[in-house]
Scaffold this motif. Sequence first.
Motif, mmCIF file in Angstrom:
data_model
loop_
_atom_site.group_PDB
_atom_site.id
_atom_site.type_symbol
_atom_site.label_atom_id
_atom_site.label_comp_id
_atom_site.label_asym_id
_atom_site.label_seq_id
_atom_site.Cartn_x
_atom_site.Cartn_y
_atom_site.Cartn_z
ATOM 1 N N VAL A 76 0.708 -1.436 0.050
ATOM 2 C CA VAL A 76 -0.146 -0.043 -0.155
ATOM 3 C C VAL A 76 1.270 1.522 0.336
ATOM 4 C CG1 VAL A 76 -1.814 1.153 1.252
ATOM 5 C CG2 VAL A 76 -1.862 -0.861 1.005
ATOM 6 N N GLN A 77 0.284 2.314 -1.208
ATOM 7 C CA GLN A 77 1.409 3.480 -0.450
ATOM 8 C C GLN A 77 1.105 3.942 -0.194
ATOM 9 O OE1 GLN A 77 2.432 4.971 -4.683
ATOM 10 N NE2 GLN A 77 1.149 3.629 -5.907
ATOM 11 N N LEU A 78 1.496 4.110 1.470
ATOM 12 C CA LEU A 78 1.366 5.223 2.857
ATOM 13 C C LEU A 78 1.974 5.332 3.090
ATOM 14 C CD1 LEU A 78 -1.057 4.252 4.540
ATOM 15 C CD2 LEU A 78 -0.066 3.022 5.829
ATOM 16 N N TYR A 79 1.290 6.946 3.068
ATOM 17 C CA TYR A 79 2.472 7.575 3.865
ATOM 18 C C TYR A 79 1.437 9.143 4.782
ATOM 19 C CZ TYR A 79 4.575 7.544 -0.002
ATOM 20 O OH TYR A 79 5.889 6.677 -1.765
ATOM 21 N N ILE A 412 -2.638 6.201 -4.078
ATOM 22 C CA ILE A 412 -1.264 7.262 -2.796
ATOM 23 C C ILE A 412 -2.099 7.079 -2.303
ATOM 24 C CG2 ILE A 412 0.129 8.683 -2.004
ATOM 25 C CD1 ILE A 412 1.634 8.579 -4.530
ATOM 26 N N GLN A 413 -2.189 6.158 -0.191
ATOM 27 C CA GLN A 413 -2.929 6.703 0.368
ATOM 28 C C GLN A 413 -2.688 7.699 1.789
ATOM 29 O OE1 GLN A 413 -5.990 5.800 2.098
ATOM 30 N NE2 GLN A 413 -6.804 4.295 0.291
ATOM 31 N N VAL A 414 -3.062 9.088 1.949
ATOM 32 C CA VAL A 414 -1.876 10.446 2.794
ATOM 33 C C VAL A 414 -2.602 9.790 3.392
ATOM 34 C CG1 VAL A 414 -1.204 12.972 3.243
ATOM 35 C CG2 VAL A 414 -0.598 11.212 1.084
ATOM 36 N N THR A 415 -1.869 10.081 5.475
ATOM 37 C CA THR A 415 -2.916 10.120 6.705
ATOM 38 C C THR A 415 -2.177 11.630 7.236
ATOM 39 O OG1 THR A 415 -0.935 8.901 7.523
ATOM 40 C CG2 THR A 415 -2.985 7.625 7.466
ATOM 41 N N VAL A 416 -3.010 12.434 8.127
ATOM 42 C CA VAL A 416 -2.494 13.804 8.164
ATOM 43 C C VAL A 416 -1.722 13.348 9.992
ATOM 44 C CG1 VAL A 416 -2.711 16.195 8.796
ATOM 45 C CG2 VAL A 416 -3.474 14.732 6.538
#
Length: 443
Positions: A76-79, A412-416
């Motif tokens: 998973v493209q996780l940032y 892309i999965q971006v978490t804040v």
Amino acid sequence: MGAISSRCCYASDAASEEVGSQRLPHEADWQARDGQGNADSWTDKGNRRSVTIGKVLTTRAEYGLDPMQFVDGMKVQLYNVNLHGRNDEVRNNLELYYNMCKSQQLLHVTTSCFSVWRKSKKTNSSAKVIPATTFADELDAVRVFFFDDNLEFEGKERSSGICNLRDVTTGEFVDFGEGNNGFTRSLAAKHTMIYSSSMYRTVLVKANILDAMENTAYFSEIIKEYSDPGERVLVYMDVNSTIVCNDSVQGKDAAASLLGTMFECIEFHPAGRMELEWKSYAKVSIDKPKTLKSLVKDMTADKDSYATFWSEETCFSFVADLLSKGAVTWVGDSAGVTVESFRKSFQEYLTTIADATDKEGIVKSWYQVYTDLTTGHLSPKDGSQHVIFLNSFGVDTRRVVTSTVADESHVIQVTVNFELWEERDVKKFQAQFEKQESKDCKD
């Protein structure tokens, strides 16, 4: 599934930084033992500890969009990105986040930090971060759209709201109230309110799910109207009640589903603080405008009473009672709703929005705008330049992703500020991928 690991440490001064109720270590106090990103591969060089929430170990690097990973190797493209820190951090990270977003194509996801928003009493200052650039920056012709059904247009940093609009250059909050920073108001469809600016390439849309259900070109028409030829389009799209109608996936028939949706788009304005009491339902205290759907949830003590509420007779009778105690309007509109106008709208919508959603409750206008943007239909030959980021506080994005794209490995999965999430939200976020992993194993 294992934990999520990341190489992202809190960096501030030489000492650890206090954020919320957690003590967060300086990056220099951490180093990976084996470089493999395993959850147990971190060593504490001093007396400080890692930030662990549930099964998740997360840290952060200074001024970066930091890669995270599932330690069991799931792809998973996780940032993670820090957008709720000090002003200098916000400014630098906002620019990195914006540059990443505008350079992408097709569909991606940002999951915003609900805990920070909740602790700030749900004000714009800690809400969903939306980047804003001015027309003065002629080299950056990117039009940013933000669609959300919960937008509130007082527009100040400390106002109640869901839009944390930030100038990419300064990192400062951009007041988007009418008359400020070039923002003006206009209406679209029947119930949609739009704020656009003569100073910023930003369009804020208080979306209405009924409008989105009634017209498959709803989102596309707004984007075409408020963008210029040659501009790249960057869309931040809310999910629940913006492109997903939950009532349509809760087993209700068409009439009951429509009534529930309409109640979400209509609000009651009490004359002052009052105790709302109706029939045998629970008494509710109310002192400010509230949607009819929220009132029904407060009044019904259990799932059965809530489910049986959605009959035409009950709903029409409830609206009539509310009109005797205060004002009833469509959300974002000062024009009053009457029993007659409510009944007429119900009958009209019942005819026009039949089959407006798929089995997941996703409106067809979502699929239309995704197709229009990514194929260049709205802007010929420019389809590869446009991008949509789903932006939600919840974990309701993945069903939209899997219903829209064939291969989510490119999403892309971006978490804040993942390290500040509450344990409940962390578990829900991870669970959505665990479910898919189990399905893949069975297949």
